[in-house]
Scaffold this motif. Structure first.
Motif, mmCIF file in Angstrom:
data_model
loop_
_atom_site.group_PDB
_atom_site.id
_atom_site.type_symbol
_atom_site.label_atom_id
_atom_site.label_comp_id
_atom_site.label_asym_id
_atom_site.label_seq_id
_atom_site.Cartn_x
_atom_site.Cartn_y
_atom_site.Cartn_z
ATOM 1 N N PHE A 53 0.736 -1.542 -0.229
ATOM 2 C CA PHE A 53 -0.020 0.270 -0.414
ATOM 3 C C PHE A 53 1.335 0.995 -0.317
ATOM 4 N N GLY A 54 0.485 2.065 -0.794
ATOM 5 C CA GLY A 54 1.805 3.575 -0.560
ATOM 6 C C GLY A 54 1.065 4.383 -0.131
ATOM 7 N N PRO A 55 2.232 5.628 -0.295
ATOM 8 C CA PRO A 55 2.140 6.433 0.964
ATOM 9 C C PRO A 55 1.068 7.270 0.637
ATOM 10 N N GLU A 56 0.048 8.133 1.380
ATOM 11 C CA GLU A 56 -1.292 8.710 1.036
ATOM 12 C C GLU A 56 -1.168 10.150 -0.023
ATOM 13 N N ARG A 57 0.216 10.881 -0.161
ATOM 14 C CA ARG A 57 0.016 11.798 -0.985
ATOM 15 C C ARG A 57 -0.446 11.352 -3.044
ATOM 16 N N ALA A 58 0.273 10.375 -2.819
ATOM 17 C CA ALA A 58 0.232 9.978 -4.627
ATOM 18 C C ALA A 58 0.675 7.913 -4.507
ATOM 19 N N GLY A 59 0.874 7.597 -3.452
ATOM 20 C CA GLY A 59 0.548 6.058 -3.299
ATOM 21 C C GLY A 59 1.638 5.317 -4.028
ATOM 22 N N LEU A 60 1.777 4.280 -4.324
ATOM 23 C CA LEU A 60 2.586 3.608 -4.700
ATOM 24 C C LEU A 60 3.964 4.058 -6.397
ATOM 25 N N GLU A 61 5.118 4.055 -5.872
ATOM 26 C CA GLU A 61 5.271 4.570 -7.728
ATOM 27 C C GLU A 61 5.836 3.585 -7.815
ATOM 28 N N ASN A 62 5.843 4.243 -9.415
ATOM 29 C CA ASN A 62 6.832 2.641 -10.721
ATOM 30 C C ASN A 62 7.491 2.172 -9.892
ATOM 31 N N ASP A 63 8.655 2.471 -9.516
ATOM 32 C CA ASP A 63 10.010 1.772 -9.201
ATOM 33 C C ASP A 63 9.091 1.324 -7.953
ATOM 34 N N PRO A 98 -10.900 9.054 -7.442
ATOM 35 C CA PRO A 98 -10.067 7.660 -7.154
ATOM 36 C C PRO A 98 -9.073 7.817 -5.947
ATOM 37 N N SER A 99 -9.546 9.081 -5.477
ATOM 38 C CA SER A 99 -8.450 9.059 -4.316
ATOM 39 C C SER A 99 -8.744 7.609 -2.915
ATOM 40 N N ASN A 149 -8.790 7.006 1.172
ATOM 41 C CA ASN A 149 -6.925 6.398 2.367
ATOM 42 C C ASN A 149 -6.147 5.159 2.754
ATOM 43 N N LEU A 150 -5.504 5.609 3.285
ATOM 44 C CA LEU A 150 -4.327 4.136 3.439
ATOM 45 C C LEU A 150 -5.258 3.435 4.111
ATOM 46 N N ALA A 151 -5.952 3.618 5.181
ATOM 47 C CA ALA A 151 -6.737 2.587 6.368
ATOM 48 C C ALA A 151 -7.847 2.290 4.945
ATOM 49 N N GLN A 152 -8.503 3.260 4.590
ATOM 50 C CA GLN A 152 -9.853 2.450 3.868
ATOM 51 C C GLN A 152 -9.456 1.600 2.534
ATOM 52 N N CYS A 153 -8.522 1.484 2.003
ATOM 53 C CA CYS A 153 -7.281 0.374 1.316
ATOM 54 C C CYS A 153 -6.969 -0.739 1.893
ATOM 55 N N VAL A 154 -6.719 -0.111 3.344
ATOM 56 C CA VAL A 154 -6.251 -1.505 3.492
ATOM 57 C C VAL A 154 -7.435 -2.690 3.517
ATOM 58 N N LEU A 155 -8.361 -1.425 4.753
ATOM 59 C CA LEU A 155 -9.621 -2.183 4.558
ATOM 60 C C LEU A 155 -10.098 -2.764 4.159
ATOM 61 N N LEU A 156 -10.969 -2.377 2.323
ATOM 62 C CA LEU A 156 -11.450 -3.064 1.069
ATOM 63 C C LEU A 156 -10.932 -4.731 1.247
ATOM 64 N N THR A 157 -9.261 -4.172 1.277
ATOM 65 C CA THR A 157 -8.360 -5.473 1.035
ATOM 66 C C THR A 157 -8.515 -6.762 2.503
ATOM 67 N N ALA A 158 -8.694 -6.558 3.435
ATOM 68 C CA ALA A 158 -8.692 -6.923 4.158
ATOM 69 C C ALA A 158 -9.812 -7.618 4.473
ATOM 70 N N TYR A 159 -10.907 -7.225 4.198
ATOM 71 C CA TYR A 159 -12.272 -7.519 4.226
ATOM 72 C C TYR A 159 -12.244 -8.338 3.405
ATOM 73 N N GLU A 160 -11.792 -8.343 1.546
ATOM 74 C CA GLU A 160 -12.087 -10.253 1.040
ATOM 75 C C GLU A 160 -11.039 -10.490 0.931
ATOM 76 N N TRP A 161 -9.953 -9.992 2.142
ATOM 77 C CA TRP A 161 -9.276 -11.662 2.280
ATOM 78 C C TRP A 161 -9.984 -12.730 3.413
ATOM 79 N N ARG A 162 -10.689 -11.904 4.239
ATOM 80 C CA ARG A 162 -11.600 -12.655 5.486
ATOM 81 C C ARG A 162 -12.947 -13.271 4.776
ATOM 82 N N ARG A 163 -13.054 -12.631 3.826
ATOM 83 C CA ARG A 163 -15.101 -13.743 2.866
ATOM 84 C C ARG A 163 -13.826 -14.268 1.857
ATOM 85 N N GLN A 164 -12.204 -14.521 1.396
ATOM 86 C CA GLN A 164 -12.117 -15.747 0.824
ATOM 87 C C GLN A 164 -11.665 -16.988 2.026
ATOM 88 N N THR A 165 -11.347 -16.448 2.891
ATOM 89 C CA THR A 165 -11.506 -17.683 4.078
ATOM 90 C C THR A 165 -11.885 -17.913 5.392
#
Length: 257
Positions: free
Chosen positions: A125-135, A153-154, A156-172
């Motif tokens: 997960f990238g930094p709040e200002r602009a997300g992950l760099e191509n590097d 499309p912006s 929040n970091l915690a929101q993105c983490v929550l969305l992904t964590a929720y999908e992990w729980r749904r799969q497992t």
């Protein structure tokens, strides 16, 4: 249908969530809470802007402070990914890099399959200002993109983490899509519903409800059908019997009081 809330099985391997150059302690703490909401506890942090430890992160994490205490600290992205067999990078925009692009649901389904075979998975997960760099993104095997409003499309970091964590729980987890909290009672059985139907049919018949006579049979069938498709608890049935008995007493007294 289950009558009790879903219990999560928190055993078994989980992916590592890697926060790359996070800028605000509050967002790190919020990410920890989001992870622990869904049973994830493997946090890694790469080069946090405000240093570490961070008291604002601790305050925001609340009951998930253990994740911060045990979080891995790394200077570079390659160091944080060194033991991962497969890596996802979350991004809100398309990149000039050829990689599979998955929804959070598909990504976590893929992660589950990899980990079921003993592999180790990381999600960046990238930094709040602009997300992950191509590097950063070049180190990933695939991208995760959330289908959000293209005009805003912006995430929040915690929101993105929550969305992904929720999908992990749904799969497992064996998650029941709907539960009913019974509140000290249980569903009425077939015999109880039949007796309730008998009570109402008998009382309504005495009151002259089934009129005209040529429609009485159809009306009684409709009433029986009403009871059969209505899920009722034992407490509901008792209350319905009580209502009918009280109306009969009121009628027999000949008073509107």
């Amino acid at each position: 249908m289950s009558d009790t809330p879903q219990d999560f099985d928190l055993s078994g391997p989980t992916p590592a969530f890697i926060l790359v150059r996070p800028q605000m302690g509050e967002n790190i703490g919020g990410a920890a809470r989001a992870m622990w909401n869904f049973g994830l506890d493997r946090m890694r942090i790469v080069d946090p802007r405000d240093g570490w430890p961070n008291q604002k992160a601790v305050a925001m994490a609340s009951g998930a402070g253990r994740l911060l205490d045990e979080a891995g600290m790394f200077d570079t992205v390659p160091d944080a990914l060194a033991d991962c067999d497969y890596v996802f990078a979350t991004t809100a925009r398309m990149r000039d890099i050829t990689k599979p692009v998955m929804s959070p649901e598909r990504a976590m389904e893929h992660a589950r399959a990899i980990m079921a075979n003993g592999g180790k998975v990381g999600v960046m997960f990238g930094p709040e200002r602009a997300g992950l760099e191509n590097d950063d993104v070049v180190h990933a095997n695939a991208l995760i993109t959330v289908p959000i409003n293209p005009e805003f499309p912006s995430l929040n970091l915690a929101q993105c983490v929550l969305l992904t964590a929720y999908e992990w729980r749904r799969q497992t987890a064996d998650i029941v899509p709907e539960v009913v909290e019974m509140a000290g009672t249980e569903w009425a059985g077939h015999v109880e519903m039949e007796k309730l139907g008998d009570h109402y049919e008998e009382t309504l018949d005495q009151a002259g409800f089934f009129f005209p006579e040529d429609k009485a049979t159809s009306m009684k069938l409709n009433l029986r059908n009403l009871w059969s498709r209505m899920p009722m608890t034992k407490m509901d049935v008792q209350m319905m019997h009580g209502m009918m008995r009280q109306m009969k007493r009121w009628k027999e007294r000949g008073s509107g009081r």
